[in-house]
Design a protein around this motif. Structure first.
Motif, PDB file in Angstrom:
ATOM      1  N   ILE A 126       3.345  -4.841   2.563  1.00  0.00           N
ATOM      2  CA  ILE A 126       2.485  -5.316   3.658  1.00  0.00           C
ATOM      3  C   ILE A 126       2.317  -6.828   3.617  1.00  0.00           C
ATOM      4  O   ILE A 126       2.520  -7.503   4.615  1.00  0.00           O
ATOM      5  CB  ILE A 126       1.137  -4.590   3.637  1.00  0.00           C
ATOM      6  CG1 ILE A 126       1.448  -3.088   3.718  1.00  0.00           C
ATOM      7  CG2 ILE A 126       0.268  -5.049   4.810  1.00  0.00           C
ATOM      8  CD1 ILE A 126       0.357  -2.182   4.026  1.00  0.00           C
TER       9      ILE A 126
ATOM     10  N   ILE B  61       0.886  -1.161   0.000  1.00  0.00           N
ATOM     11  CA  ILE B  61       0.000   0.000   0.000  1.00  0.00           C
ATOM     12  C   ILE B  61       0.920   1.206   0.000  1.00  0.00           C
ATOM     13  O   ILE B  61       1.753   1.355   0.895  1.00  0.00           O
ATOM     14  CB  ILE B  61      -0.921   0.019   1.232  1.00  0.00           C
ATOM     15  CG1 ILE B  61      -1.921  -1.147   1.147  1.00  0.00           C
ATOM     16  CG2 ILE B  61      -1.655   1.343   1.329  1.00  0.00           C
ATOM     17  CD1 ILE B  61      -2.968  -1.187   2.242  1.00  0.00           C
TER      18      ILE B  61
ATOM     19  N   GLN C 297     -14.430  -3.845   7.243  1.00  0.00           N
ATOM     20  CA  GLN C 297     -14.173  -3.467   8.636  1.00  0.00           C
ATOM     21  C   GLN C 297     -14.810  -2.106   8.923  1.00  0.00           C
ATOM     22  O   GLN C 297     -15.456  -1.927   9.945  1.00  0.00           O
ATOM     23  CB  GLN C 297     -12.655  -3.412   8.888  1.00  0.00           C
ATOM     24  CG  GLN C 297     -12.323  -3.060  10.333  1.00  0.00           C
ATOM     25  CD  GLN C 297     -10.839  -3.233  10.665  1.00  0.00           C
ATOM     26  OE1 GLN C 297     -10.040  -3.724   9.873  1.00  0.00           O
ATOM     27  NE2 GLN C 297     -10.463  -2.822  11.862  1.00  0.00           N
TER      28      GLN C 297
ATOM     29  N   ASP D 280      -6.413   0.590  -3.194  1.00  0.00           N
ATOM     30  CA  ASP D 280      -5.265   0.904  -2.321  1.00  0.00           C
ATOM     31  C   ASP D 280      -4.120  -0.101  -2.484  1.00  0.00           C
ATOM     32  O   ASP D 280      -2.967   0.234  -2.252  1.00  0.00           O
ATOM     33  CB  ASP D 280      -5.688   0.793  -0.837  1.00  0.00           C
ATOM     34  CG  ASP D 280      -6.138   2.116  -0.261  1.00  0.00           C
ATOM     35  OD1 ASP D 280      -6.021   3.124  -0.972  1.00  0.00           O
ATOM     36  OD2 ASP D 280      -6.625   2.113   0.891  1.00  0.00           O
TER      37      ASP D 280
ATOM     38  N   PRO E 232      -2.329 -10.037  15.121  1.00  0.00           N
ATOM     39  CA  PRO E 232      -2.303  -8.744  15.822  1.00  0.00           C
ATOM     40  C   PRO E 232      -2.688  -7.602  14.886  1.00  0.00           C
ATOM     41  O   PRO E 232      -2.652  -7.748  13.666  1.00  0.00           O
ATOM     42  CB  PRO E 232      -0.852  -8.613  16.287  1.00  0.00           C
ATOM     43  CG  PRO E 232      -0.064  -9.518  15.394  1.00  0.00           C
ATOM     44  CD  PRO E 232      -0.983 -10.631  15.005  1.00  0.00           C
ATOM     45  N   ASN E 233      -3.023  -6.472  15.495  1.00  0.00           N
ATOM     46  CA  ASN E 233      -3.299  -5.262  14.733  1.00  0.00           C
ATOM     47  C   ASN E 233      -2.134  -4.904  13.840  1.00  0.00           C
ATOM     48  O   ASN E 233      -0.990  -4.981  14.262  1.00  0.00           O
ATOM     49  CB  ASN E 233      -3.546  -4.106  15.699  1.00  0.00           C
ATOM     50  CG  ASN E 233      -5.029  -3.890  15.905  1.00  0.00           C
ATOM     51  OD1 ASN E 233      -5.821  -4.104  14.983  1.00  0.00           O
ATOM     52  ND2 ASN E 233      -5.403  -3.492  17.107  1.00  0.00           N
ATOM     53  N   GLY E 234      -2.417  -4.530  12.614  1.00  0.00           N
ATOM     54  CA  GLY E 234      -1.360  -4.086  11.707  1.00  0.00           C
ATOM     55  C   GLY E 234      -0.651  -5.217  10.994  1.00  0.00           C
ATOM     56  O   GLY E 234       0.298  -4.988  10.244  1.00  0.00           O
ATOM     57  N   ALA E 235      -1.100  -6.464  11.191  1.00  0.00           N
ATOM     58  CA  ALA E 235      -0.411  -7.605  10.591  1.00  0.00           C
ATOM     59  C   ALA E 235      -0.623  -7.675   9.073  1.00  0.00           C
ATOM     60  O   ALA E 235       0.192  -8.252   8.353  1.00  0.00           O
ATOM     61  CB  ALA E 235      -0.907  -8.901  11.224  1.00  0.00           C
ATOM     62  N   GLY E 236      -1.733  -7.093   8.604  1.00  0.00           N
ATOM     63  CA  GLY E 236      -2.027  -7.140   7.172  1.00  0.00           C
ATOM     64  C   GLY E 236      -3.312  -7.884   6.861  1.00  0.00           C
ATOM     65  O   GLY E 236      -3.573  -8.216   5.699  1.00  0.00           O
ATOM     66  N   LYS E 237      -4.158  -8.102   7.866  1.00  0.00           N
ATOM     67  CA  LYS E 237      -5.398  -8.858   7.661  1.00  0.00           C
ATOM     68  C   LYS E 237      -6.356  -8.127   6.712  1.00  0.00           C
ATOM     69  O   LYS E 237      -6.858  -8.719   5.763  1.00  0.00           O
ATOM     70  CB  LYS E 237      -6.089  -9.123   9.015  1.00  0.00           C
ATOM     71  CG  LYS E 237      -5.220  -9.878  10.027  1.00  0.00           C
ATOM     72  CD  LYS E 237      -5.980 -10.213  11.300  1.00  0.00           C
ATOM     73  CE  LYS E 237      -6.447  -9.014  12.113  1.00  0.00           C
ATOM     74  NZ  LYS E 237      -5.349  -8.150  12.643  1.00  0.00           N
ATOM     75  N   SER E 238      -6.562  -6.836   6.994  1.00  0.00           N
ATOM     76  CA  SER E 238      -7.474  -6.077   6.123  1.00  0.00           C
ATOM     77  C   SER E 238      -6.885  -5.930   4.726  1.00  0.00           C
ATOM     78  O   SER E 238      -7.615  -5.956   3.734  1.00  0.00           O
ATOM     79  CB  SER E 238      -7.755  -4.691   6.714  1.00  0.00           C
ATOM     80  OG  SER E 238      -8.527  -4.828   7.886  1.00  0.00           O
ATOM     81  N   THR E 239      -5.575  -5.793   4.660  1.00  0.00           N
ATOM     82  CA  THR E 239      -4.927  -5.669   3.347  1.00  0.00           C
ATOM     83  C   THR E 239      -5.163  -6.932   2.519  1.00  0.00           C
ATOM     84  O   THR E 239      -5.437  -6.849   1.317  1.00  0.00           O
ATOM     85  CB  THR E 239      -3.417  -5.416   3.530  1.00  0.00           C
ATOM     86  OG1 THR E 239      -3.258  -4.266   4.369  1.00  0.00           O
ATOM     87  CG2 THR E 239      -2.729  -5.168   2.197  1.00  0.00           C
TER      88      THR E 239
ATOM     89  N   LYS F  75       4.686   1.005   1.086  1.00  0.00           N
ATOM     90  CA  LYS F  75       4.937   0.072   2.180  1.00  0.00           C
ATOM     91  C   LYS F  75       4.584  -1.371   1.802  1.00  0.00           C
ATOM     92  O   LYS F  75       3.453  -1.655   1.401  1.00  0.00           O
ATOM     93  CB  LYS F  75       4.089   0.512   3.386  1.00  0.00           C
ATOM     94  CG  LYS F  75       4.485  -0.127   4.682  1.00  0.00           C
ATOM     95  CD  LYS F  75       3.759   0.545   5.838  1.00  0.00           C
ATOM     96  CE  LYS F  75       3.931  -0.288   7.096  1.00  0.00           C
ATOM     97  NZ  LYS F  75       2.995   0.096   8.135  1.00  0.00           N
TER      98      LYS F  75
HETATM   99  N1  ADP Z   1      -4.295   3.158   3.254  1.00  0.00           N
HETATM  100  C1  ADP Z   1      -3.132   2.881   3.896  1.00  0.00           C
HETATM  101  N2  ADP Z   1      -2.077   3.704   3.740  1.00  0.00           N
HETATM  102  C2  ADP Z   1      -0.907   3.451   4.366  1.00  0.00           C
HETATM  103  N3  ADP Z   1      -0.694   2.400   5.178  1.00  0.00           N
HETATM  104  C3  ADP Z   1      -1.703   1.546   5.379  1.00  0.00           C
HETATM  105  C4  ADP Z   1      -2.985   1.745   4.747  1.00  0.00           C
HETATM  106  N4  ADP Z   1      -3.795   0.752   5.114  1.00  0.00           N
HETATM  107  C5  ADP Z   1      -3.057  -0.044   5.943  1.00  0.00           C
HETATM  108  N5  ADP Z   1      -1.811   0.443   6.086  1.00  0.00           N
HETATM  109  C6  ADP Z   1      -0.754  -0.149   6.899  1.00  0.00           C
HETATM  110  O1  ADP Z   1      -0.613  -1.489   6.502  1.00  0.00           O
HETATM  111  C7  ADP Z   1      -0.377  -2.313   7.637  1.00  0.00           C
HETATM  112  C8  ADP Z   1      -1.385  -3.419   7.667  1.00  0.00           C
HETATM  113  O2  ADP Z   1      -2.651  -2.873   7.857  1.00  0.00           O
HETATM  114  P1  ADP Z   1      -3.979  -3.743   7.927  1.00  0.00           P
HETATM  115  O3  ADP Z   1      -3.983  -4.658   6.772  1.00  0.00           O
HETATM  116  O4  ADP Z   1      -5.117  -2.802   8.052  1.00  0.00           O
HETATM  117  O5  ADP Z   1      -3.767  -4.538   9.271  1.00  0.00           O
HETATM  118  P2  ADP Z   1      -4.775  -5.380  10.167  1.00  0.00           P
HETATM  119  O6  ADP Z   1      -6.070  -5.437   9.450  1.00  0.00           O
HETATM  120  O7  ADP Z   1      -4.129  -6.699  10.315  1.00  0.00           O
HETATM  121  O8  ADP Z   1      -4.878  -4.675  11.471  1.00  0.00           O
HETATM  122  C9  ADP Z   1      -0.419  -1.412   8.846  1.00  0.00           C
HETATM  123  O9  ADP Z   1       0.903  -1.102   9.216  1.00  0.00           O
HETATM  124  C10 ADP Z   1      -1.125  -0.189   8.369  1.00  0.00           C
HETATM  125  O10 ADP Z   1      -0.658   0.953   9.042  1.00  0.00           O
END
Ligand code: ADP
Ligand code: MG
Lengths: 413, 250
Positions: B19, B14, B88, B55, B38-45, B17
């Motif tokens: 991910i 993204i 989410q 994105d 954990p939070n920030g692991a990349g689940k939503s990505t 970065k």
């Molecule tokens: N739109 C975005 N722009 C920049 N960084 C992003 C964006 N969305 C997510 N990130 C970063 O990507 C990483 C993974 O995010 P995310 O997939 O949302 O994690 P999770 O769902 O596991 O909590 C995090 O470090 C987050 O800060």
């Protein structure tokens, strides 16, 4: 006649040249002061005014005549063809000289000079009046004016529509509207201008007396140039609520030029402009709010939002606030951008293709102002006209704003 | 067992970065897979990559759905083929009527499947009965899509869409966040009713609470852009007790 020859004349000669009565001296002298606009004129800088001023117009004065009566007032090519027989409405054609001495627009004065008799509508009772403009005469200057006088304590709705496809014609019209104390007037303008059509310039003066309310809605769907111009004066505790929707597509320029003058204390104004611009369209929202030092405790909000659907589209959004007191609440803002990517994606992620998803968002954007129309019937008509201008056709069977099916199913048990 | 969705060595970023860093995952037809991490692991990505969110830029690897690579497909094509993501954070769309939106989506899918489109009244009867099942207020039918909805109402509205669209693979990203116990129960019931032995679920969460209601067949642990561990339902308890750190890395 070329209009720009008037710029070289004094007021007496203007009256003579236009064969206007001496009682129009004020209009003539204001025209001398202001001069007809050229492309450098402040208020007209975003609009192609010069060709209209320099053109040699075929212009004949027309007597407004009445041939029949019906529910609505019908004006065809400047000639009144039908008068309203609604109760509580009186209409006459008469010379009118109680004009605004401080209007910023020289075309306001020109149109008064060009029209010997105005169509004067007096509203004495609660009523809904329709005014139909028909413009079919090619290659000429058509000018007429309408005056609306509302009696105290009346509640009126006026709905005006335009039809006809005259070419190379300038339709120079406008209203002088006086809203007496404690009255409410709702005015809705619904105008579609097709490609290669006449140019409408509507230049208006509104006076809102104490405790009166004026609710204005302009809905302009244009594929050729067109302008809305107005100056409104607000007396003590007067309310002014304006919604403008502009959809412009093609190599066109159009929009709203306005001045809202807060004269009386505790007066309120709320102006919202929404603009959807496609291809090389240029939208104009040049809007000043002036709060005079007599207008303590004023509340004034102004907002302009524009969506550009094409890289060639451009929005000239100039909200301006001129304030001469401290005691007020005022806000203004302007945003211009593309459609919201996250919203678009959300719709697509549910299987709606990108073209339809965009249409949904555009219609939603427009709906925010269309939904301000109180009259359900007019709301649906305006919505349909917007859809036809935007899609090229309307999905009449099931409008997005029509929720009768929902209501029906919700009531079932 | 047939694998309906295969994520192969997926690398995605993204912005600038990185991910997802070579993620592998296969979903079995008819099963419930849970992804924890954990939070920030990349689940939503990951969930966004699957449905084609703008994105996410896929730099390597592949996403294979029903035996075809879909990583170049438009989001609407993926949806029409039966992928569904419950977001989410669902966006609010002022001015777009909730029922009109959902009917457009349902009819787009029916058309794609060669079925007859539903008229407004047929559709609304269906929508109304689902809304009642989910314990949602009827007025939400006629409101603007998600506008001014509470967190719980938004999540229920996602589930409502899922129920109406009848997708084949359902991804639920933190469906339990912001839900009170009653809402959680209603939402889980809605989801459980969708189980038919063919449909697959990917339940993404960082709390185990939702897994008390939607029983998973497999648990995958996502950490730092990779699946670091896969196991059965017993893994939930271990993660509860010992945390993600106990699993180490690949
Ligand atoms: N739109 C975005 N722009 C920049 N960084 C992003 C964006 N969305 C997510 N990130 C970063 O990507 C990483 C993974 O995010 P995310 O997939 O949302 O994690 P999770 O769902 O596991 O909590 C995090 O470090 C987050 O800060
Ligand atoms: Mg997340």
């Amino acid at each position: 006649m070329k209009l720009d020859i008037l710029n070289a004349l004094d007021s007496k000669k203007i009256l003579k040249e236009l064969n206007a009565s001496h009682s129009k001296e004020l209009a003539a002298s204001r025209l001398v002061e202001l001069k007809l606009p050229n492309k450098k004129s402040e208020k007209y800088r975003y609009f192609d005014i010069e060709p209209l001023i320099q053109k040699d117009w075929n212009f004949t004065k027309k007597e407004p005549i009445q041939v029949k009566t019906g529910k609505s007032i019908v004006i065809k090519n400047g000639i009144v063809e039908q008068l309203s027989n609604l109760e509580g409405v009186e209409v006459e054609m008469k010379e009118f000289n109680d004009i605004d001495s401080q209007h910023f627009d020289s075309l306001y004065y020109l149109s008064h000079l060009l029209c010997e008799k105005a169509i004067i509508i007096r509203v004495k009772d609660e009523t809904k009046l329709n005014i139909e403009h028909i413009v079919t005469e090619n290659n000429c200057l058509i000018s007429y004016r309408i005056v609306i006088l509302s009696d105290a304590n009346t509640h009126t709705q006026i709905y005006e529509t335009y039809s006809g496809d005259a070419k190379d014609t300038l339709l120079l019209t406008g209203y002088d509207i006086f809203i007496s104390r404690d009255s409410t007037l709702k005015f809705i303008k619904n105008q579609t201008i097709n490609n290669n059509s006449y140019t409408p310039i509507s230049t208006n003066r509104y006076k809102v007396d104490s405790n009166a309310t004026f609710k204005l809605g302009t809905f302009d769907f244009i594929k050729d140039n067109g302008l809305n111009i107005f100056r409104v004066e607000l007396k003590e505790s007067a309310n002014f609520d304006a919604s403008h929707l502009l959809y412009a597509n093609g190599k066109v320029k159009g929009g709203t030029i306005s001045e809202i003058i807060h004269e009386g204390k505790s007066s309120n104004s709320n102006q919202i402009s929404k603009n959807i611009l496609d291809n090389n369209a240029r939208g104009i929202f040049d809007a000043l709010i002036r709060v005079q030092n007599s207008a303590k405790w004023t509340k004034a909000d102004q907002n302009s939002k524009s969506v550009l659907l094409h890289s060639g589209a451009y929005m000239a959004s100039k909200p301006q606030l001129e304030i001469y007191i401290d005691d007020l609440e005022a806000s203004h803002g302007s945003t211009t951008g593309q459609l919201d990517e996250a919203q678009l994606f959300y719709l697509q992620s549910r299987g709606i293709n990108k073209v339809d998803a965009k249409k949904m968002l555009i219609i939603a954007f427009a709906n925010e102002v269309i939904s301000n129309i109180d009259d359900e019937y007019i709301k649906n008509v305006v919505h349909t006209h917007f859809e036809s201008a935007y899609y090229g056709k309307s999905n009449l069977e099931c409008l997005e704003t029509c929720h009768s099916c929902e209501d029906m199913v919700l009531e079932e048990n | 067992m047939s694998k309906v969705l295969k994520i192969k060595d997926l690398k995605a970023k993204i912005g600038e970065k990185d991910i997802l860093k070579g993620l592998n995952l296969e979903l079995e037809e008819g099963k419930v897979h849970a992804i924890m991490g954990p939070n920030g692991a990349g689940k939503s990505t990951l969930s966004k990559a699957i449905v084609g969110h703008y994105d996410v830029e896929i730099t390597d690897g592949d996403i294979v759905y029903k035996d075809k690579s879909i990583k170049e497909n438009e989001p609407e094509e993926r949806a029409l083929e039966g992928l569904f993501l419950s977001f989410q954070n669902p966006v609010e769309i002022p001015g777009v009527n909730n029922a009109y939106f959902l009917r457009t989506a349902v009819n787009a899918k029916r058309k794609h499947e060669g079925k007859e489109e539903l008229n407004a009244a047929e559709f609304l009867r269906e929508m109304k009965s689902k809304i009642e099942e989910l314990g949602m207020k009827k007025e939400l039918i006629n409101r603007s899509l998600n506008e001014g909805f509470s967190g719980g109402e938004k999540k229920r509205n996602e589930i409502l869409q899922m129920m109406m669209l009848e997708p084949d693979v359902i991804i639920l990203d933190e469906i339990d966040s912001g839900l009170d116990i009653d809402a959680l129960r209603a939402v889980s019931e809605g989801i459980n009713k969708m189980k038919d032995g063919k449909r697959s679920f990917l339940v993404i969460t960082h709390y185990s609470r939702i897994l008390d209601y939607i029983k998973p067949d497999y648990i995958h642990v996502l950490k730092d852009g990779q699946i670091v561990h896969t196991g059965g339902p017993e893994l939930v308890e271990k993660l509860e007790k010992e945390g993600y750190e106990s699993l180490g890395s690949l």
